[in-house]
Scaffold this motif. Structure first.
Motif, PDB file in Angstrom:
ATOM      1  N   TYR A  62       0.846  -1.196   0.000  1.00  0.00           N
ATOM      2  CA  TYR A  62       0.000   0.000   0.000  1.00  0.00           C
ATOM      3  C   TYR A  62       0.880   1.243   0.000  1.00  0.00           C
ATOM      4  O   TYR A  62       1.912   1.296   0.686  1.00  0.00           O
ATOM      5  CB  TYR A  62      -0.892   0.043   1.240  1.00  0.00           C
ATOM      6  CG  TYR A  62      -1.626   1.357   1.377  1.00  0.00           C
ATOM      7  CD1 TYR A  62      -2.775   1.600   0.639  1.00  0.00           C
ATOM      8  CD2 TYR A  62      -1.141   2.363   2.200  1.00  0.00           C
ATOM      9  CE1 TYR A  62      -3.438   2.813   0.736  1.00  0.00           C
ATOM     10  CE2 TYR A  62      -1.801   3.575   2.312  1.00  0.00           C
ATOM     11  CZ  TYR A  62      -2.942   3.800   1.572  1.00  0.00           C
ATOM     12  OH  TYR A  62      -3.580   5.003   1.656  1.00  0.00           O
ATOM     13  N   THR A  63       0.455   2.244  -0.755  1.00  0.00           N
ATOM     14  CA  THR A  63       1.078   3.561  -0.684  1.00  0.00           C
ATOM     15  C   THR A  63       0.057   4.615  -1.076  1.00  0.00           C
ATOM     16  O   THR A  63      -0.944   4.314  -1.732  1.00  0.00           O
ATOM     17  CB  THR A  63       2.331   3.682  -1.566  1.00  0.00           C
ATOM     18  OG1 THR A  63       3.038   4.865  -1.218  1.00  0.00           O
ATOM     19  CG2 THR A  63       1.990   3.713  -3.039  1.00  0.00           C
ATOM     20  N   SER A  64       0.327   5.837  -0.656  1.00  0.00           N
ATOM     21  CA  SER A  64      -0.494   6.968  -1.086  1.00  0.00           C
ATOM     22  C   SER A  64       0.398   8.202  -1.148  1.00  0.00           C
ATOM     23  O   SER A  64       1.450   8.253  -0.501  1.00  0.00           O
ATOM     24  CB  SER A  64      -1.663   7.199  -0.129  1.00  0.00           C
ATOM     25  OG  SER A  64      -1.191   7.618   1.123  1.00  0.00           O
ATOM     26  N   TYR A  65      -0.010   9.149  -1.953  1.00  0.00           N
ATOM     27  CA  TYR A  65       0.721  10.408  -2.021  1.00  0.00           C
ATOM     28  C   TYR A  65      -0.217  11.502  -2.492  1.00  0.00           C
ATOM     29  O   TYR A  65      -1.258  11.241  -3.089  1.00  0.00           O
ATOM     30  CB  TYR A  65       1.947  10.298  -2.927  1.00  0.00           C
ATOM     31  CG  TYR A  65       1.654  10.279  -4.404  1.00  0.00           C
ATOM     32  CD1 TYR A  65       1.786  11.443  -5.167  1.00  0.00           C
ATOM     33  CD2 TYR A  65       1.252   9.121  -5.041  1.00  0.00           C
ATOM     34  CE1 TYR A  65       1.513  11.427  -6.526  1.00  0.00           C
ATOM     35  CE2 TYR A  65       0.987   9.105  -6.394  1.00  0.00           C
ATOM     36  CZ  TYR A  65       1.118  10.259  -7.125  1.00  0.00           C
ATOM     37  OH  TYR A  65       0.852  10.243  -8.462  1.00  0.00           O
ATOM     38  N   LYS A  66       0.157  12.748  -2.205  1.00  0.00           N
ATOM     39  CA  LYS A  66      -0.641  13.894  -2.613  1.00  0.00           C
ATOM     40  C   LYS A  66      -0.009  14.549  -3.826  1.00  0.00           C
ATOM     41  O   LYS A  66       1.213  14.632  -3.940  1.00  0.00           O
ATOM     42  CB  LYS A  66      -0.775  14.887  -1.474  1.00  0.00           C
ATOM     43  CG  LYS A  66      -1.607  14.342  -0.334  1.00  0.00           C
ATOM     44  CD  LYS A  66      -1.840  15.356   0.735  1.00  0.00           C
ATOM     45  CE  LYS A  66      -2.716  14.729   1.818  1.00  0.00           C
ATOM     46  NZ  LYS A  66      -2.978  15.617   2.906  1.00  0.00           N
ATOM     47  N   LYS A  75      -5.309  13.158  -3.805  1.00  0.00           N
ATOM     48  CA  LYS A  75      -4.628  12.088  -3.087  1.00  0.00           C
ATOM     49  C   LYS A  75      -4.787  10.801  -3.887  1.00  0.00           C
ATOM     50  O   LYS A  75      -5.896  10.356  -4.166  1.00  0.00           O
ATOM     51  CB  LYS A  75      -5.212  11.894  -1.688  1.00  0.00           C
ATOM     52  CG  LYS A  75      -4.499  10.797  -0.916  1.00  0.00           C
ATOM     53  CD  LYS A  75      -5.088  10.597   0.452  1.00  0.00           C
ATOM     54  CE  LYS A  75      -4.391   9.433   1.137  1.00  0.00           C
ATOM     55  NZ  LYS A  75      -5.009   9.115   2.413  1.00  0.00           N
ATOM     56  N   TRP A  76      -3.655  10.232  -4.260  1.00  0.00           N
ATOM     57  CA  TRP A  76      -3.632   8.936  -4.937  1.00  0.00           C
ATOM     58  C   TRP A  76      -3.393   7.848  -3.899  1.00  0.00           C
ATOM     59  O   TRP A  76      -2.580   8.020  -3.002  1.00  0.00           O
ATOM     60  CB  TRP A  76      -2.492   8.874  -5.953  1.00  0.00           C
ATOM     61  CG  TRP A  76      -2.699   9.684  -7.180  1.00  0.00           C
ATOM     62  CD1 TRP A  76      -2.281  10.962  -7.408  1.00  0.00           C
ATOM     63  CD2 TRP A  76      -3.353   9.257  -8.365  1.00  0.00           C
ATOM     64  NE1 TRP A  76      -2.640  11.354  -8.662  1.00  0.00           N
ATOM     65  CE2 TRP A  76      -3.298  10.328  -9.279  1.00  0.00           C
ATOM     66  CE3 TRP A  76      -3.996   8.078  -8.741  1.00  0.00           C
ATOM     67  CZ2 TRP A  76      -3.846  10.251 -10.551  1.00  0.00           C
ATOM     68  CZ3 TRP A  76      -4.537   7.999 -10.011  1.00  0.00           C
ATOM     69  CH2 TRP A  76      -4.466   9.084 -10.900  1.00  0.00           C
ATOM     70  N   SER A  77      -4.059   6.727  -4.045  1.00  0.00           N
ATOM     71  CA  SER A  77      -3.818   5.554  -3.208  1.00  0.00           C
ATOM     72  C   SER A  77      -3.665   4.341  -4.115  1.00  0.00           C
ATOM     73  O   SER A  77      -4.419   4.186  -5.078  1.00  0.00           O
ATOM     74  CB  SER A  77      -4.985   5.311  -2.249  1.00  0.00           C
ATOM     75  OG  SER A  77      -5.118   6.377  -1.358  1.00  0.00           O
ATOM     76  N   ILE A  79      -3.121   0.028  -3.997  1.00  0.00           N
ATOM     77  CA  ILE A  79      -3.108  -1.218  -3.239  1.00  0.00           C
ATOM     78  C   ILE A  79      -2.779  -2.356  -4.207  1.00  0.00           C
ATOM     79  O   ILE A  79      -3.410  -2.477  -5.260  1.00  0.00           O
ATOM     80  CB  ILE A  79      -4.466  -1.501  -2.566  1.00  0.00           C
ATOM     81  CG1 ILE A  79      -4.790  -0.407  -1.563  1.00  0.00           C
ATOM     82  CG2 ILE A  79      -4.446  -2.863  -1.884  1.00  0.00           C
ATOM     83  CD1 ILE A  79      -6.161  -0.529  -0.943  1.00  0.00           C
ATOM     84  N   SER A 113      -6.804   4.539  -6.662  1.00  0.00           N
ATOM     85  CA  SER A 113      -7.941   5.421  -6.425  1.00  0.00           C
ATOM     86  C   SER A 113      -7.437   6.849  -6.283  1.00  0.00           C
ATOM     87  O   SER A 113      -6.309   7.096  -5.857  1.00  0.00           O
ATOM     88  CB  SER A 113      -8.744   4.984  -5.201  1.00  0.00           C
ATOM     89  OG  SER A 113      -7.958   5.051  -4.046  1.00  0.00           O
ATOM     90  N   THR A 120     -14.216  10.935  -4.916  1.00  0.00           N
ATOM     91  CA  THR A 120     -13.461   9.729  -4.611  1.00  0.00           C
ATOM     92  C   THR A 120     -13.821   8.752  -5.711  1.00  0.00           C
ATOM     93  O   THR A 120     -14.995   8.482  -5.935  1.00  0.00           O
ATOM     94  CB  THR A 120     -13.844   9.126  -3.251  1.00  0.00           C
ATOM     95  OG1 THR A 120     -13.514  10.068  -2.228  1.00  0.00           O
ATOM     96  CG2 THR A 120     -13.092   7.838  -3.002  1.00  0.00           C
TER      97      THR A 120
END
Length: 167
Positions: A62-66, A75-77, A79, A113, A120
């Motif tokens: 998992y990762t996310s970044y703005k 915001k990207w996520s 999985i 996402s 969203t």
């Protein structure tokens, strides 16, 4: 000449202790992080050895970044999840028991996402099944704890460093 001597010394050190560190019935749990321009990927995997050489398990990343857009901040996520199978080369290569060298395949699915204050959504950026290979190595400090380095396997960063617990 110096390079061949160094290679011989390294191979001798790696093959000094031929007892298997892992064997049939061993369970391994991996925790790690990667380096990526898409945030800091977190990695979890579990593997069970069904023979002395073959392990099957699962992996989750998992990762996310703005990201700053023209009108909004986004915001990207991401999985990634999958089923993995590995071949452990220790017995084949007569490796030192402190090392576990493996390679295999992961069959999985990854989902992207995108969200901001107004939306969203799932994006067409990814959301697909994948099959990919991985290679990795563990160095055991004792019978239960090791350092881990793995490349591939559907990892978001492509390279993961972390720890492995054997039970």
């Amino acid at each position: 000449m110096k390079q061949s001597k160094l290679l011989i010394i390294c191979l001798t050190i790696f093959s000094m202790n031929l007892s298997a560190q892992i064997k049939k019935g061993t369970n391994l749990a991996d925790l790690g992080i990667g380096l990526s321009s898409y945030g800091t990927p977190f990695h979890f995997a579990y593997e069970h050895l069904v023979t002395n050489e073959i392990g099957i398990g699962v992996a989750l990343n998992y990762t996310s970044y703005k990201d700053t857009g023209y009108l909004n901040d986004y915001k990207w996520s991401f999985i990634y999840g999958g089923i993995k199978g590995n071949y452990h080369f220790n017995e084949l290569l007569n490796l030192n028991s402190k090392f576990d060298v493996y390679g295999g395949l992961t069959l999985g699915y990854w989902k992207a996402s995108l969200s901001n204050d107004n939306i969203t959504s799932n994006t067409s950026y990814g959301n697909s099944a994948f099959i990919t290979g991985q290679v990795g190595a563990r160095y055991f400090f004792n019978d239960k704890f090791s350092a881990l380095l793995e490349a591939g396997g559907g990892n978001i960063s492509g390279l993961t460093a972390g720890v492995s617990l054997k039970f």
